[in-house]
Design a protein around this motif. Structure first.
Motif, PDB file in Angstrom:
ATOM      1  N   SER A  12       0.863  -1.176   0.000  1.00 45.17           N
ATOM      2  CA  SER A  12       0.000   0.000   0.000  1.00 45.17           C
ATOM      3  C   SER A  12       0.896   1.222   0.000  1.00 45.17           C
ATOM      4  CB  SER A  12      -0.886   0.029   1.253  1.00 45.17           C
ATOM      5  OG  SER A  12      -1.817  -1.012   1.196  1.00 45.17           O
ATOM      6  N   LEU A  13       0.775   2.040  -1.019  1.00 44.73           N
ATOM      7  CA  LEU A  13       1.543   3.286  -1.015  1.00 44.73           C
ATOM      8  C   LEU A  13       0.884   4.312  -1.915  1.00 44.73           C
ATOM      9  CD1 LEU A  13       3.525   3.619  -3.810  1.00 44.73           C
ATOM     10  CD2 LEU A  13       4.671   1.739  -2.700  1.00 44.73           C
ATOM     11  N   ASP A  14       1.146   5.576  -1.605  1.00 46.62           N
ATOM     12  CA  ASP A  14       0.631   6.670  -2.413  1.00 46.62           C
ATOM     13  C   ASP A  14       1.783   7.371  -3.101  1.00 46.62           C
ATOM     14  OD1 ASP A  14      -2.055   6.413  -1.649  1.00 46.62           O
ATOM     15  OD2 ASP A  14      -1.620   7.401   0.254  1.00 46.62           O
ATOM     16  N   ILE A  15       1.552   7.792  -4.316  1.00 47.25           N
ATOM     17  CA  ILE A  15       2.517   8.658  -4.983  1.00 47.25           C
ATOM     18  C   ILE A  15       1.805   9.991  -5.156  1.00 47.25           C
ATOM     19  CG2 ILE A  15       3.995   8.974  -6.986  1.00 47.25           C
ATOM     20  CD1 ILE A  15       3.557   5.850  -7.414  1.00 47.25           C
ATOM     21  N   ASN A  16       2.318  11.014  -4.508  1.00 44.88           N
ATOM     22  CA  ASN A  16       1.660  12.314  -4.540  1.00 44.88           C
ATOM     23  C   ASN A  16       2.072  13.095  -5.777  1.00 44.88           C
ATOM     24  OD1 ASN A  16       0.474  11.753  -2.029  1.00 44.88           O
ATOM     25  ND2 ASN A  16       2.309  12.470  -0.963  1.00 44.88           N
ATOM     26  N   ALA A  17       1.208  13.984  -6.200  1.00 39.87           N
ATOM     27  CA  ALA A  17       1.500  14.794  -7.382  1.00 39.87           C
ATOM     28  C   ALA A  17       2.780  15.590  -7.146  1.00 39.87           C
ATOM     29  CB  ALA A  17       0.329  15.734  -7.658  1.00 39.87           C
ATOM     30  N   GLY A  18       3.674  15.555  -8.106  1.00 39.74           N
ATOM     31  CA  GLY A  18       4.879  16.369  -8.051  1.00 39.74           C
ATOM     32  C   GLY A  18       5.990  15.897  -7.128  1.00 39.74           C
ATOM     33  N   GLU A  19       5.794  14.800  -6.412  1.00 40.62           N
ATOM     34  CA  GLU A  19       6.842  14.394  -5.460  1.00 40.62           C
ATOM     35  C   GLU A  19       7.819  13.397  -6.079  1.00 40.62           C
ATOM     36  OE1 GLU A  19       6.043  12.111  -1.927  1.00 40.62           O
ATOM     37  OE2 GLU A  19       4.843  10.635  -3.006  1.00 40.62           O
ATOM     38  N   CYS A  20       8.986  13.258  -5.429  1.00 38.86           N
ATOM     39  CA  CYS A  20       9.936  12.205  -5.782  1.00 38.86           C
ATOM     40  C   CYS A  20       9.803  11.113  -4.746  1.00 38.86           C
ATOM     41  CB  CYS A  20      11.371  12.706  -5.710  1.00 38.86           C
ATOM     42  SG  CYS A  20      11.833  13.800  -7.003  1.00 38.86           S
ATOM     43  N   LEU A  21       9.249   9.996  -5.145  1.00 37.03           N
ATOM     44  CA  LEU A  21       9.159   8.871  -4.225  1.00 37.03           C
ATOM     45  C   LEU A  21      10.302   7.911  -4.544  1.00 37.03           C
ATOM     46  CD1 LEU A  21       7.496   7.313  -2.051  1.00 37.03           C
ATOM     47  CD2 LEU A  21       6.486   6.063  -3.964  1.00 37.03           C
ATOM     48  N   GLY A  22      11.108   7.595  -3.557  1.00 36.60           N
ATOM     49  CA  GLY A  22      12.185   6.633  -3.752  1.00 36.60           C
ATOM     50  C   GLY A  22      11.726   5.263  -3.285  1.00 36.60           C
ATOM     51  N   VAL A  23      12.003   4.221  -4.092  1.00 31.56           N
ATOM     52  CA  VAL A  23      11.708   2.866  -3.661  1.00 31.56           C
ATOM     53  C   VAL A  23      13.034   2.121  -3.671  1.00 31.56           C
ATOM     54  CG1 VAL A  23      10.414   0.755  -4.111  1.00 31.56           C
ATOM     55  CG2 VAL A  23       9.402   2.965  -4.653  1.00 31.56           C
ATOM     56  N   VAL A  24      13.454   1.644  -2.506  1.00 36.36           N
ATOM     57  CA  VAL A  24      14.778   1.028  -2.414  1.00 36.36           C
ATOM     58  C   VAL A  24      14.636  -0.400  -1.901  1.00 36.36           C
ATOM     59  CG1 VAL A  24      15.289   1.873  -0.065  1.00 36.36           C
ATOM     60  CG2 VAL A  24      17.169   1.423  -1.647  1.00 36.36           C
ATOM     61  N   GLY A  25      15.466  -1.276  -2.425  1.00 33.57           N
ATOM     62  CA  GLY A  25      15.443  -2.662  -1.986  1.00 33.57           C
ATOM     63  C   GLY A  25      16.472  -3.445  -2.772  1.00 33.57           C
ATOM     64  N   GLU A  26      16.828  -4.623  -2.273  1.00 31.12           N
ATOM     65  CA  GLU A  26      17.808  -5.441  -2.976  1.00 31.12           C
ATOM     66  C   GLU A  26      17.088  -6.293  -4.019  1.00 31.12           C
ATOM     67  OE1 GLU A  26      21.303  -6.442  -0.106  1.00 31.12           O
ATOM     68  OE2 GLU A  26      19.467  -6.931   0.910  1.00 31.12           O
ATOM     69  N   SER A  27      17.858  -7.102  -4.770  1.00 32.99           N
ATOM     70  CA  SER A  27      17.196  -7.913  -5.785  1.00 32.99           C
ATOM     71  C   SER A  27      16.202  -8.856  -5.111  1.00 32.99           C
ATOM     72  CB  SER A  27      18.216  -8.693  -6.625  1.00 32.99           C
ATOM     73  OG  SER A  27      19.328  -9.043  -5.883  1.00 32.99           O
ATOM     74  N   GLY A  28      15.053  -9.030  -5.751  1.00 29.98           N
ATOM     75  CA  GLY A  28      14.035  -9.895  -5.192  1.00 29.98           C
ATOM     76  C   GLY A  28      13.154  -9.220  -4.164  1.00 29.98           C
ATOM     77  N   SER A  29      13.356  -7.920  -3.950  1.00 33.63           N
ATOM     78  CA  SER A  29      12.537  -7.247  -2.945  1.00 33.63           C
ATOM     79  C   SER A  29      11.151  -6.928  -3.492  1.00 33.63           C
ATOM     80  CB  SER A  29      13.218  -5.966  -2.475  1.00 33.63           C
ATOM     81  OG  SER A  29      13.345  -5.063  -3.544  1.00 33.63           O
ATOM     82  N   GLY A  30      11.005  -6.913  -4.824  1.00 33.10           N
ATOM     83  CA  GLY A  30       9.690  -6.668  -5.420  1.00 33.10           C
ATOM     84  C   GLY A  30       9.492  -5.248  -5.884  1.00 33.10           C
ATOM     85  N   LYS A  31      10.563  -4.453  -5.904  1.00 34.11           N
ATOM     86  CA  LYS A  31      10.385  -3.044  -6.275  1.00 34.11           C
ATOM     87  C   LYS A  31      10.023  -2.885  -7.752  1.00 34.11           C
ATOM     88  CE  LYS A  31      15.429  -2.304  -6.347  1.00 34.11           C
ATOM     89  NZ  LYS A  31      15.781  -3.743  -6.501  1.00 34.11           N
ATOM     90  N   SER A  32      10.652  -3.660  -8.623  1.00 31.21           N
ATOM     91  CA  SER A  32      10.303  -3.561 -10.045  1.00 31.21           C
ATOM     92  C   SER A  32       8.935  -4.175 -10.324  1.00 31.21           C
ATOM     93  CB  SER A  32      11.350  -4.270 -10.903  1.00 31.21           C
ATOM     94  OG  SER A  32      12.569  -3.574 -10.842  1.00 31.21           O
ATOM     95  N   VAL A  33       8.606  -5.256  -9.626  1.00 30.23           N
ATOM     96  CA  VAL A  33       7.291  -5.883  -9.813  1.00 30.23           C
ATOM     97  C   VAL A  33       6.204  -4.870  -9.471  1.00 30.23           C
ATOM     98  CG1 VAL A  33       5.746  -7.702  -8.976  1.00 30.23           C
ATOM     99  CG2 VAL A  33       8.157  -8.213  -9.377  1.00 30.23           C
TER     100      VAL A  33
END
Lengths: 330, 331
Positions: free
Chosen positions: B30-51
């Motif tokens: 569950s996450l929100d991406i707000n208008a105009g913001e830079c949201l960083g998603v960090v994780g190692e391989s297999g963390s699911g960030k690209s999925v």
């Protein structure tokens, strides 16, 4: 731990050129290394950093004998492996020099059991009985922190970090004195990188290994290397003790590299980035090859290639900003 | 859903088909991406960030991947349930994406101008000539020198950094409201990486778009993001504003990542490391999936999957002992 004052590696004026151009064309020679000179002491780690195309991996390949340089000399443990008796001399030191590559997936044969891969150098050197060999494999697995039963398993059963441990075990199988590590942790996740760097440091303490540690990530090099050489477009632009280089980079390129490294610190004030890209080896710029991107470029930089000069004990830099000061002094 | 959320993901679980049945690659995101913001998603391989990122545009192969639960809302529409026709308008229109490898993302047999104008011709019905002149403007916008000449060249003529600039030009062609950048600088050299990050920062400000920056590199995240989501083994383990996350990380995994990076400043010292390895998605681990590697693991961690709990404003943590100690008491 074998303590000797012997220098493991002495490189003098090393040059390397490759033929370029396909069939039907006359090959033009492309010079990828320009007059490199450096030493690696016994039980020392020299870090070699630079961006892609800087020639850092070519240096590693020459030192382990995978490439024959086109000029200059290389001495390993006091024996010249580039002169007249190169074959005989290299044979004498071959087992003392090993290599750890970047990609542990490509470095292991997927159809060969791990134990067999690790023992392959021992079999080739041919100096062990089968039982000694199996004992040695178990000992090596333990040394790199893998379970003893790993020997009977296949590479796909291991994670990237574990595979790199297997590659390191194989590199250690003949008890080398010098190991070229070419981007050994670049393919690994951050939490794995720390494990492998720690392992390499432990092995160095235990066996007095010398490393040439090649990497593009300057933070990893900072952790492991005692001295660092920075390469740009085939030349060493600066060599310094680790602490000096990071605290006070002299060459403008070293400074640019350090500035460009993203840091885990959101409060850092970001320095300006340098423009441009690494020049093509086919059409290198005249004079200093960094002059096209250098914020301190002077007319002299466009015409004259700066030599690597020692400007303080243990500190060498190839830049006219520093040679200028030297030549104007009485 | 907060008023300024552009994209709102709720309880998203995405599964992939394997020999052993459907396996969850991400769970309860569950996450929100707000208008105009830079949201960083960090994780190692297999963390699911690209999925997670690919799910927003529904770019997973049909048949082998499915969204088992959850919703992804954009302008009151659920992208997971929207018809393919509508989604085609969203892709490259409202939401665009830049991938890691600029070498394989460009078509080698089309000119740069053709590739940049493709989405303009599709979304805005421009003619070929109009498309070409817009492409030249966009090349200028991404700071490619000599744009009219470059527009008619093929990708092999460009360096990696230039190709990534072209990818960015393609992505921003239709002025998206959200740019998803999946490891956009990982394949590049460090001085080029700095240039591309600077370009993305400038473009975000100039165009007023939101950027979702996905990276394994905490340094890139620290320098780029306003807010950070940390993922581990398919779940969000912590989210906080960037300053809070780096000065006061609360999840033991985030702490471990920070320690393993910061120790590098001291030559010769052993680095703080996280023992063990990231589990496979189909590995069954009771309770917290980080438990087997955690130095602070307790019985309660194995008993149940920890919930993502808010411990202060905008700071959520998925760690039962930590959230019990830190969360404001519910009265």
């Amino acid at each position: 731990m074998p303590v000797t004052s012997e220098t493991s590696v002495e490189v003098r004026d090393l040059t390397m050129s490759f033929g370029s151009g396909g069939a039907g064309r006359r090959p033009t020679m492309v010079q990828v290394l320009h007059d490199l000179t450096f030493d690696i002491g016994s039980a020392e780690t020299l870090g070699l950093v630079g961006e892609s195309g800087s020639g850092k991996s070519t240096v590693g390949r020459i030192l382990v004998g995978l490439l024959k340089p086109t000029g200059g000399s290389v001495r390993l443990f006091g024996r010249s492996v580039t002169g007249a008796d190169r074959a005989a001399n290299f044979a004498a030191v071959r087992s003392r020099v090993q290599f750890v590559f970047q990609d542990p997936h490509a470095a292991l044969n997927p159809r060969i059991r791990v134990g067999h891969s690790i023992a392959e150098p021992i079999d080739i050197a041919g100096k062990h009985s089968r039982r000694d060999r199996d004992d040695r494999v178990r000992q090596l697995l333990e040394l790199v922190g893998l379970p003893r039963d790993s020997a009977d398993r296949f590479p796909h059963e291991f994670s990237g970090g574990q595979r790199q441990r297997i590659v390191i075990a194989r590199a250690l199988s003949l008890s080398p004195d010098f190991v070229v590590c070419d981007e050994p942790v670049s393919a690994l996740d951050v939490s794995m990188q720390a494990q492998i760097v720690n392992l390499l440091m432990d092995l160095q303490d235990r066996f007095g290994l010398s490393y040439l540690f090649i990497a593009h990530d300057m933070t990893v090099v900072r952790a492991i290397a005692r001295r660092v050489a920075v390469m740009y477009a085939g030349s060493i632009v600066e060599i310094a003790r680790n602490a000096d280089l990071y605290a006070d980079p002299l060459h403008p390129y070293t400074r640019a590299l350090l500035d460009a490294m993203p840091r885990p610190d959101p409060t850092r004030i970001r320095p300006r980035t340098i423009p441009g890209e690494v020049p093509s080896l086919l059409a290198p710029p005249s004079g200093c090859r960094f002059h096209t991107r250098c914020p301190h470029v002077m007319p002299r930089c466009r015409d004259e290639s700066p030599r690597l000069l020692e400007i303080a004990p243990g500190r060498q830099v190839a830049c006219h900003l520093f040679t200028a000061a030297e030549t104007t002094e009485p | 859903m907060p008023a300024d959320a552009l994209v709102s993901i709720r309880d998203l679980t995405v599964q992939f088909r394997t020999d052993r049945g459907w396996v969850s690659a991400i769970e309860d995101i569950s996450l929100d991406i707000n208008a105009g913001e830079c949201l960083g998603v960090v994780g190692e391989s297999g963390s699911g960030k690209s999925v997670t990122a690919l799910s927003i545009l529904r770019l997973h192969a049909r048949g082998t991947a499915r969204a088992a639960r959850g919703s992804i809302m954009l302008d009151g529409r659920d992208l997971l349930r929207a018809p393919e026709r509508d989604l085609r308008r969203v892709r490259g229109g409202d939401i665009a994406m830049v991938f890691q490898d600029p070498m394989s993302s460009l078509n080698p047999v089309l000119t740069i101008a053709d590739q940049i104008s493709e989405s303009l011709r599709l979304h805005q019905g421009l003619s070929r000539a109009e498309g070409r002149s817009r492409a030249i403007e966009l090349l200028d916008l991404v700071r490619i020198a000599d744009a009219p000449r470059r527009a008619d060249e093929y990708p092999h003529r460009l360096s990696g950094g230039m190709r990534q600039r072209v990818m960015i030009a393609i992505a921003i062609a239709c002025r998206p409201r959200l740019l998803i950048a999946d490891e956009p600088t990982t394949a590049l050299d460090v001085t080029i990486q700095a240039q591309i990050l600077e370009l993305l920062r400038d473009l975000r400000a100039e165009l007023g778009m939101a950027v979702m920056m996905i990276s394994h590199d905490l340094g890139v995240i620290a320098e780029f993001a306003h807010r950070v989501v940390v993922m581990y083994a398919g779940r969000i383990v912590e989210q906080a504003p960037v300053g809070t996350l780096f000065s006061a990380p609360r999840h033991p995994y985030t702490e471990g990542l920070m320690t393993s990076l910061r120790g590098r400043d001291i030559p010769g010292q052993r680095l703080g490391s996280i023992p063990g390895r990231v589990p496979d998605p189909d590995e069954s681990i009771p309770g917290c999936r980080f438990g087997p590697r955690c130095a602070h693991v307790e019985a309660v961690c194995r008993a149940a999957v920890p919930a993502l709990v808010s411990i202060s404003e905008n700071h959520d943590v998925r760690c039962t002992p930590r959230s019990q100690a830190l969360a404001p008491a519910c009265l």
